[in-house]
Design an enzyme around this catalytic site. Structure first.
Site, PDB file in Angstrom:
ATOM      1  CG  ASN A 139      68.399 -25.748 -16.234  1.00 58.08           C
ATOM      2  OD1 ASN A 139      68.237 -25.072 -17.257  1.00 58.08           O
ATOM      3  ND2 ASN A 139      67.915 -25.392 -15.068  1.00 58.08           N
ATOM      4  CG  HIS A 156      61.202 -21.867 -18.858  1.00 59.14           C
ATOM      5  ND1 HIS A 156      61.169 -21.443 -17.544  1.00 59.14           N
ATOM      6  CD2 HIS A 156      59.953 -21.660 -19.352  1.00 59.14           C
ATOM      7  CE1 HIS A 156      59.954 -20.986 -17.275  1.00 59.14           C
ATOM      8  NE2 HIS A 156      59.194 -21.105 -18.350  1.00 59.14           N
ATOM      9  CD  GLU A 175      56.563 -19.125 -18.434  1.00 57.82           C
ATOM     10  OE1 GLU A 175      56.404 -20.249 -18.952  1.00 57.82           O
ATOM     11  OE2 GLU A 175      57.055 -18.954 -17.304  1.00 57.82           O
TER      12      GLU A 175
HETATM   13  P1  IDP Z   1      63.394 -23.735 -13.049  1.00 57.44           P
HETATM   14  O1  IDP Z   1      63.979 -23.460 -14.412  1.00 57.44           O
HETATM   15  O2  IDP Z   1      63.640 -25.160 -12.616  1.00 57.44           O
HETATM   16  O3  IDP Z   1      61.954 -23.318 -12.931  1.00 57.44           O
HETATM   17  P2  IDP Z   1      64.097 -21.332 -11.505  1.00 57.44           P
HETATM   18  O4  IDP Z   1      64.361 -21.325 -10.039  1.00 57.44           O
HETATM   19  O5  IDP Z   1      62.846 -20.700 -12.010  1.00 57.44           O
HETATM   20  O6  IDP Z   1      64.219 -22.874 -11.986  1.00 57.44           O
HETATM   21  O7  IDP Z   1      65.360 -20.668 -12.204  1.00 57.44           O
HETATM   22  C1  IDP Z   1      65.319 -20.295 -13.553  1.00 57.44           C
HETATM   23  C2  IDP Z   1      66.656 -20.628 -14.198  1.00 57.44           C
HETATM   24  O8  IDP Z   1      67.698 -19.848 -13.584  1.00 57.44           O
HETATM   25  C3  IDP Z   1      67.108 -22.070 -14.007  1.00 57.44           C
HETATM   26  O9  IDP Z   1      66.508 -22.967 -14.921  1.00 57.44           O
HETATM   27  C4  IDP Z   1      68.610 -21.952 -14.223  1.00 57.44           C
HETATM   28  O10 IDP Z   1      68.941 -21.841 -15.613  1.00 57.44           O
HETATM   29  C5  IDP Z   1      68.898 -20.620 -13.523  1.00 57.44           C
HETATM   30  N1  IDP Z   1      69.250 -20.817 -12.108  1.00 57.44           N
HETATM   31  C6  IDP Z   1      68.411 -21.087 -11.080  1.00 57.44           C
HETATM   32  N2  IDP Z   1      69.054 -21.200  -9.916  1.00 57.44           N
HETATM   33  C7  IDP Z   1      70.371 -21.014 -10.210  1.00 57.44           C
HETATM   34  C8  IDP Z   1      71.575 -21.012  -9.408  1.00 57.44           C
HETATM   35  O11 IDP Z   1      71.566 -21.223  -8.192  1.00 57.44           O
HETATM   36  N3  IDP Z   1      72.739 -20.776 -10.080  1.00 57.44           N
HETATM   37  C9  IDP Z   1      72.780 -20.546 -11.422  1.00 57.44           C
HETATM   38  N4  IDP Z   1      71.695 -20.534 -12.208  1.00 57.44           N
HETATM   39  C10 IDP Z   1      70.487 -20.762 -11.613  1.00 57.44           C
HETATM   40 MG    MG Z   2      61.137 -21.420 -12.966  1.00 58.81          MG
END
Ligand code: IDP
Ligand code: MG
Length: 139
Positions: A112, A115, A126
Site C-alpha cells: 500500500n 506508512h 517513530e
Molecule cells: P496502516 O498502515 O494503514 O496504519 P496498520 O493496521 O497499522 O495500517 O498495518 C500496518 C501495515 O501492515 C499496513 O500498512 C499493511 O502494509 C500491513 N497490513 C495491515 N493489515 C494487513 C492485512 O490484513 N494483510 C496483510 N497486510 C496487512
Molecule cells: Mg498503522
C-alpha cells in the site's frame, strides 16, 4: 506545526512513484524536515509493527518491508498527522478512494505504498526510532 513520519515502502520504490508521492505532500503544503534511505531489519519492524506481530500475515509483512530499502521522511505542516492520513487513504488500497495515494498507486492491504504515523504519540516514537536528532531540520 506538527511533524509526521512517512515510510515509502518497497512497492513505492519498485513502482517508481517516489517523486509522485513526495509531490503530493509538497502540493498539500508539507515541508521536508528529514529524509533518508534505509534498510529495515526484523528488530526495527517488530517495534514499528508491534500491534501486528501476532497476526498470521506478519511474516509476509516483514518479508515485504525487507524486500528493498525504504525511504523515511519527516514531514511538517499544520495538522500534519491527520492530514497525511487523509492523503494516504485507508490500509487496503483496494478500498481506498481515487485521489488518495493508496487508491491511486497501491495494490492491496499489504502493498500500500507508504506508512504514515497515526497519532502524535506514534509520530514522536517513530521520529526517535528512525532519525537521530541531527538528521531532523527545522520544526
Ligand atoms: P496502516 O498502515 O494503514 O496504519 P496498520 O493496521 O497499522 O495500517 O498495518 C500496518 C501495515 O501492515 C499496513 O500498512 C499493511 O502494509 C500491513 N497490513 C495491515 N493489515 C494487513 C492485512 O490484513 N494483510 C496483510 N497486510 C496487512
Ligand atoms: Mg498503522
Amino acid at each position: 506545526m506538527e511533524t509526521t513520519v512517512i515510510l515509502l515502502k518497497p512497492d513505492c520504490l519498485a513502482r517508481k512513484v517516489v517523486g509522485e508521492v513526495i509531490r503530493r505532500f509538497e502540493s498539500a503544503g508539507f515541508g521536508i524536515r528529514g529524509a533518508k534511505m534505509m534498510a529495515m531489519n526484523p528488530e526495527m519492524l517488530r517495534e514499528h509493527y508491534a500491534h501486528l506481530v501476532g497476526e498470521p500475515f506478519y511474516p509476509l509483512l516483514e518479508a515485504f518491508m525487507m524486500s528493498s530499502p525504504v525511504i523515511v521522511l519527516a514531514l511538517a505542516g499544520d495538522g500534519a498527522i491527520e492530514r497525511a492520513r487523509m492523503l494516504v487513504g485507508p490500509t487496503d488500497s483496494r478500498k481506498a478512494a481515487a485521489g488518495t495515494i493508496r487508491g491511486d498507486m497501491g495494490t492491496d492491504n499489504r502493498r500500500n505504498i507508504l506508512h504514515a504515523s497515526d497519532s502524535p504519540e506514534s509520530a514522536a516514537a517513530e521520529m526517535a526510532r528512525f532519525f537521530r536528532p541531527d538528521e531532523l531540520f527545522g520544526g
